[in-house]
Design a protein around this motif. Structure first.
Motif, mmCIF file in Angstrom:
data_model
loop_
_atom_site.group_PDB
_atom_site.id
_atom_site.type_symbol
_atom_site.label_atom_id
_atom_site.label_comp_id
_atom_site.label_asym_id
_atom_site.label_seq_id
_atom_site.Cartn_x
_atom_site.Cartn_y
_atom_site.Cartn_z
ATOM 1 N N SER A 177 0.911 -1.234 -0.037
ATOM 2 C CA SER A 177 -0.056 -0.033 0.014
ATOM 3 C C SER A 177 0.805 1.173 -0.127
ATOM 4 O O SER A 177 1.852 1.446 1.022
ATOM 5 C CB SER A 177 -0.822 0.074 1.093
ATOM 6 N N LEU A 178 0.498 2.168 -1.015
ATOM 7 C CA LEU A 178 1.191 3.448 -1.119
ATOM 8 C C LEU A 178 0.420 4.434 -1.366
ATOM 9 O O LEU A 178 0.413 5.511 -1.897
ATOM 10 C CB LEU A 178 2.180 3.392 -2.242
ATOM 11 N N ALA A 179 -0.990 4.213 -0.735
ATOM 12 C CA ALA A 179 -1.866 5.215 -0.659
ATOM 13 C C ALA A 179 -1.588 6.549 -0.110
ATOM 14 O O ALA A 179 -1.029 6.537 1.051
ATOM 15 C CB ALA A 179 -3.339 4.735 -0.271
ATOM 16 N N GLN A 180 -2.010 7.566 -0.823
ATOM 17 C CA GLN A 180 -1.606 8.931 -0.325
ATOM 18 C C GLN A 180 -0.289 9.286 0.256
ATOM 19 O O GLN A 180 0.339 9.451 1.034
ATOM 20 C CB GLN A 180 -2.517 9.226 1.012
ATOM 21 N N ALA A 181 0.645 8.667 -0.877
ATOM 22 C CA ALA A 181 2.218 8.843 -0.590
ATOM 23 C C ALA A 181 2.804 9.823 -1.407
ATOM 24 O O ALA A 181 4.095 9.847 -1.794
ATOM 25 C CB ALA A 181 2.644 7.653 -0.713
ATOM 26 N N SER A 182 2.137 10.921 -1.883
ATOM 27 C CA SER A 182 2.642 12.087 -2.693
ATOM 28 C C SER A 182 3.332 11.511 -4.025
ATOM 29 O O SER A 182 4.337 11.913 -4.453
ATOM 30 C CB SER A 182 3.543 12.964 -1.662
ATOM 31 N N ILE A 183 2.964 10.696 -4.490
ATOM 32 C CA ILE A 183 3.196 9.995 -5.823
ATOM 33 C C ILE A 183 2.566 10.507 -6.873
ATOM 34 O O ILE A 183 1.430 10.720 -6.936
ATOM 35 C CB ILE A 183 3.036 8.357 -5.891
ATOM 36 N N THR A 184 3.514 10.836 -7.966
ATOM 37 C CA THR A 184 2.972 11.586 -9.214
ATOM 38 C C THR A 184 3.293 10.672 -10.295
ATOM 39 O O THR A 184 3.583 9.397 -10.175
ATOM 40 C CB THR A 184 3.115 12.860 -9.460
ATOM 41 N N CYS A 185 3.270 10.757 -11.685
ATOM 42 C CA CYS A 185 3.441 10.005 -12.723
ATOM 43 C C CYS A 185 4.847 9.552 -12.735
ATOM 44 O O CYS A 185 5.074 8.355 -13.109
ATOM 45 C CB CYS A 185 3.229 10.931 -14.090
ATOM 46 N N GLU A 186 5.842 10.258 -12.164
ATOM 47 C CA GLU A 186 7.133 9.747 -12.169
ATOM 48 C C GLU A 186 7.250 8.716 -11.180
ATOM 49 O O GLU A 186 7.918 7.434 -11.785
ATOM 50 C CB GLU A 186 8.145 10.993 -11.740
ATOM 51 N N GLY A 187 6.614 8.494 -10.316
ATOM 52 C CA GLY A 187 6.681 7.414 -9.273
ATOM 53 C C GLY A 187 6.078 6.420 -9.918
ATOM 54 O O GLY A 187 6.129 5.188 -9.512
ATOM 55 N N ALA A 188 4.861 6.455 -10.396
ATOM 56 C CA ALA A 188 4.099 5.585 -11.189
ATOM 57 C C ALA A 188 4.535 4.730 -12.288
ATOM 58 O O ALA A 188 4.640 3.624 -12.244
ATOM 59 C CB ALA A 188 2.719 6.180 -11.604
#
Length: 465
Positions: free
Chosen positions: A353-364
């Motif tokens: 789980s990485l919910a609400q972890a300040s991830i954008t397209c780069e992290g995806a």
């Protein structure tokens, strides 16, 4: 028969010897009615099993009548809520699903009147949450639950007025019960004597699940608890959310627990302050887990990308950890980049789980690279992150390669791009992920706890695992 007395040491050692002809045990004006001594000839546990077999012949209607008569003897009004439960409940072989006493004000006489119910039925769950238990009544009630082995799950949360004798009775129940497998003691300070009493009882208890949410366990209470759990061989789940656990002393103790305890399967530490330094201590302990811990919940613990450096060192060596929750921490794209390759090397984690972890397209995109390589990951939770067209495209490409993932959790985000082609692409990619999730069977795992199916406050997502 062993029972709780006003003298802790006497109670524990069985040194106190009441009059053999006495049929009731007296304690500060309290009493629990026990059978004649000539019936107690084969040991405590054997007697309780025989007692259960006899009483299981009673119908719920007969138990309800007996409860009303007991209330009359003790000069209290029968509780309408209890009568309603007995009237509407389903009884199978003397076992009933639940006795819900939440919010009932149970004084001494009300507790005494309940003995006939506890004697006659076994409950899967007895809920005493916020029951405003008074000292003498509470300890008598716990003595009864122990003597009659009345439940497998007891919730005694939100009873802040529990005194010394009540804690002593609870500790005796934990230590002696052969049926009690889950205990909830939440929203009560477990400090000083309560912490010592609970920890001592855990040395020999049969408990498998312990919930201690919001129990002020930081510092010495946690040290005392961990000291007992290092040698405990039965507890499988320990839930410690909202205890202000810090990144140095508390995390050091928890890391030590993981180093020495191989029985614990679930450790729930959400909503604390473990932070990056504390995560390092936990990771040091995790490396010693060759069998044991399968679920580690670290949601909302002030962990950042710097903490991922410690996790990156531990991930390749982990052999048993299956569920890892890092949601609601400020990991950012940088943190995901740090653990991308270690995740590829890990062979145990099934749910992340990485919910609400300040991830954008780069992290995806980094996670898509991990998905393309992974052969065991079953669920990835990316809800409440800013994943747009670029990230969705990478994830969809990875899903066409990956054969293990059963659920990729993403929020449904209405297209916000002004370009019509990008809006159509985003809608198509989201639909493809939804279809991919729907085409896979439900997750099959032997872990005792799953990642949450919905992020807090988020009802509309693309999938429910």
């Amino acid at each position: 028969m062993t029972h709780c007395s006003d003298n802790d040491e006497q109670s524990d050692d069985g040194a106190e010897n009441p009059n053999k002809n006495q049929k009731k045990r007296s304690k500060g004006g309290k009493h629990v009615s026990f059978p004649p001594d000539e019936q107690i000839v084969s040991g405590f546990a054997e007697h309780r099993n025989t007692d259960r077999k006899v009483d299981s012949c009673l119908t719920l209607t007969e138990v309800m009548v007996a409860y009303q008569q007991s209330c009359s003897r003790h000069q209290v009004q029968p509780r309408a809520h209890i009568l309603q439960q007995l009237q509407q409940g389903a009884c199978v072989g003397g076992s009933v699903k639940c006795l819900d006493l939440k919010g009932e004000r149970l004084d001494h006489r009300s507790c005494e009147a309940l003995e006939v119910v506890l004697k006659s039925l076994h409950f899967d769950f007895i809920n005493l949450q916020a029951a405003q238990l008074e000292e003498n009544g509470a300890s008598s009630l716990l003595d009864m639950i122990l003597y009659y082995e009345s439940t497998t799950h007891l919730d005694i949360s939100d009873n802040s007025s529990m005194g010394t004798s009540c804690w002593r009775a609870l500790a005796h129940l934990i230590k002696q019960s052969v049926r009690l497998s889950r205990l909830d003691v939440c929203n009560i300070p477990v400090v000083d004597y309560p912490a010592q009493s609970l920890s001592k009882a855990l040395l020999t208890s049969q408990l498998r699940v312990l919930h201690l949410h919001n129990a002020q366990l930081s510092g010495m209470p946690l040290y005392t608890l961990v000291g007992a759990l290092k040698s405990n061989k039965t507890l499988q789940e320990l839930h410690l959310t909202n205890n202000l656990l810090n990144s140095y002393q508390d995390a050091l103790q928890l890391g030590d627990l993981l180093r020495y305890n191989s029985t614990l399967l679930t450790l729930e530490l959400s909503n604390n302050s473990v932070a990056d330094a504390g995560l390092e201590e936990l990771c040091d302990g995790l490396r010693w887990q060759t069998r044991g811990l399968k679920v580690l919940m670290l949601k909302n613990n002030q962990i950042t990308a710097n903490g991922m450096v410690h996790l990156a060192k531990a991930l390749p060596a982990l052999k048993v950890l299956q569920v890892l929750d890092l949601g609601e921490n400020l990991l950012g794209n940088e943190g995901i980049q740090v653990i991308r390759e270690p995740l590829m090397m890990n062979c145990s984690v099934l749910q992340l789980s990485l919910a609400q972890a300040s991830i954008t397209c780069e992290g995806a995109v980094a996670l898509a690279e991990f998905l393309a390589e992974s052969r065991q990951i079953q669920r990835l939770d990316l809800r409440q992150n800013e994943v747009k067209v670029g990230g969705l495209m990478a994830l969809c490409l990875a899903l066409r390669i990956n054969r293990s993932l059963a659920s990729l959790d993403l929020d449904y985000v209405p297209p916000s791009e002004q370009d019509e082609l990008l809006m159509e692409t985003q809608t198509r990619l989201q639909a493809e992920i939804i279809q991919r999730n729907a085409s896979h069977p439900p997750l099959a795992t032997d872990t005792s706890e799953m990642l949450p199916t919905e992020a807090d406050g988020q009802a509309d997502s693309t999938t429910t695992a």
